[in-house]
Design a protein around this motif. Structure first.
Motif, PDB file in Angstrom:
ATOM      1  N   UNK A 107       0.867  -1.349   0.052  1.00 30.29           N
ATOM      2  CA  UNK A 107      -0.266  -0.103  -0.063  1.00 30.29           C
ATOM      3  C   UNK A 107       0.993   1.391   0.106  1.00 30.29           C
ATOM      4  N   UNK A 108       0.082   2.493  -0.430  1.00 33.29           N
ATOM      5  CA  UNK A 108       1.171   3.524  -0.498  1.00 33.29           C
ATOM      6  C   UNK A 108       1.001   4.014   0.922  1.00 33.29           C
ATOM      7  N   UNK A 109       1.605   5.185   1.171  1.00 37.47           N
ATOM      8  CA  UNK A 109       1.681   5.732   2.685  1.00 37.47           C
ATOM      9  C   UNK A 109       0.248   6.181   2.775  1.00 37.47           C
ATOM     10  N   UNK A 110      -0.324   6.934   1.976  1.00 38.62           N
ATOM     11  CA  UNK A 110      -1.638   7.383   1.993  1.00 38.62           C
ATOM     12  C   UNK A 110      -2.632   6.141   2.502  1.00 38.62           C
ATOM     13  N   UNK A 132      -2.755  16.707   9.209  1.00 34.59           N
ATOM     14  CA  UNK A 132      -1.519  15.850   9.663  1.00 34.59           C
ATOM     15  C   UNK A 132      -0.478  15.398   9.008  1.00 34.59           C
ATOM     16  N   UNK A 133      -0.667  15.295   7.529  1.00 34.28           N
ATOM     17  CA  UNK A 133       0.455  14.684   7.052  1.00 34.28           C
ATOM     18  C   UNK A 133       1.547  16.021   6.542  1.00 34.28           C
ATOM     19  N   UNK A 134       0.967  17.403   6.736  1.00 36.26           N
ATOM     20  CA  UNK A 134       1.742  18.611   6.344  1.00 36.26           C
ATOM     21  C   UNK A 134       2.339  18.780   7.676  1.00 36.26           C
ATOM     22  N   UNK A 140       4.370  15.171   0.751  1.00 37.45           N
ATOM     23  CA  UNK A 140       4.936  14.875  -0.676  1.00 37.45           C
ATOM     24  C   UNK A 140       5.216  13.424  -0.655  1.00 37.45           C
ATOM     25  N   UNK A 141       4.961  12.710   0.152  1.00 40.23           N
ATOM     26  CA  UNK A 141       5.459  11.363   0.034  1.00 40.23           C
ATOM     27  C   UNK A 141       4.050  10.268   0.184  1.00 40.23           C
ATOM     28  N   UNK A 157       4.584   8.234   8.907  1.00 42.17           N
ATOM     29  CA  UNK A 157       3.301   7.425   8.453  1.00 42.17           C
ATOM     30  C   UNK A 157       2.638   6.677   9.538  1.00 42.17           C
ATOM     31  N   UNK A 158       3.157   6.023  10.298  1.00 38.97           N
ATOM     32  CA  UNK A 158       2.731   5.197  11.609  1.00 38.97           C
ATOM     33  C   UNK A 158       1.881   6.525  12.526  1.00 38.97           C
TER      34      UNK A 158
END
Length: 256
Positions: A107-110, A132-134, A140-141, A157-158
């Motif tokens: 799976x991708x990070x998202x 959250x990801x920003x 960007x990943x 990511x976790x």
């Protein structure tokens, strides 16, 4: 030592005890611990190897069952819950961050981040996902798979996966253990912000006194019992308290 009861406690344990074996072979991993963890509070649990800190974390998270005593999450006693009820409680109230990232490689990070929500049939808040990801510097990943990410990026990511659903409490077991100093400090700042900004309760086990300084308070364990409680402590204060607690426990411990 018994912690003072606070309002809006998200996690609480009373006289929690965990033993293994029987008779003369009995090992006490957690020894009658009572503690409260309030909403929006970041607590670090420290102690030497074998002090019971990881076992206590597992008891508080419902991953293990106390031999004696009680644990509650969001006011719900864990004792007596069947597997389905316990799974539902974790889904609705609990996030986990472990040193092993536990990402699915295909799976991708998202996709890894949103997977728990998808499995629960819940809508993904795209604005929350972006925020959250920003904040964790992985926006960007998101299209990359774990093998295409550094260890620090995989850990973030976790963390994003644990924080996305705004769980009442996030349990973190040595979350910076595999990270370089700069990446680890960024992760800890993100956890501190989650507690302050979103009112999430963070309970983190760590052996690193530098990491513990990001917490609002530090519980120091030795021989399975809480030996000290520090608020907004310095690294030096944490080191001193840990050394004192370890020495005292070694001198006074009584095994059944």
């Amino acid at each position: 030592m018994t912690m003072q009861t606070k309002s809006a406690d998200v996690v609480a344990c009373r006289q929690a005890r965990k033993t293994y074996g029987s008779g003369e072979a009995t090992v006490v991993a957690v020894d009658r611990v009572s503690a409260d963890f309030a909403a929006g509070e970041f607590t670090a649990v420290m102690g030497p190897s074998g002090s019971g800190k990881t076992t206590l974390l597992h008891l508080l998270a419902g991953l293990d069952t106390p031999t004696e005593g009680s644990v509650s999450i969001a006011g719900i006693p864990l004792a007596g819950l069947d597997d389905r009820a316990l799974t539902d409680l974790r889904r609705d109230h609990v996030g986990f961050i472990f040193q092993a990232f536990n990402l699915l490689p295909t799976l991708t990070a998202e996709q890894n981040i949103v997977l728990p929500l998808r499995l629960a049939g819940r809508r993904v808040d795209t604005a929350r996902l972006r925020a959250v990801t920003e904040q964790l510097r992985i926006a960007d990943r998101l299209r990359h798979r774990p093998a295409q990410l550094s260890g620090g990026q995989q850990q973030r990511v976790a963390v994003a996966r644990a924080l996305l659903a705004r769980p009442s409490v996030v349990f973190a077991d040595e979350p910076t253990g595999a990270l370089d100093i700069a990446t680890g400090r960024g992760l800890l700042a993100g956890l501190r912000d989650a507690a302050r900004r979103d009112g999430q309760t963070i309970i983190m086990v760590t052996h690193d006194p530098g990491a513990a300084t990001y917490a609002d308070r530090v519980l120091v364990l030795a021989d399975g019992a809480i030996r000290d409680e520090l608020h907004a402590p310095s690294r030096e204060a944490i080191l001193a308290a840990t050394a004192t607690a370890t020495a005292t426990a070694t001198a006074t411990a009584v095994r059944p």
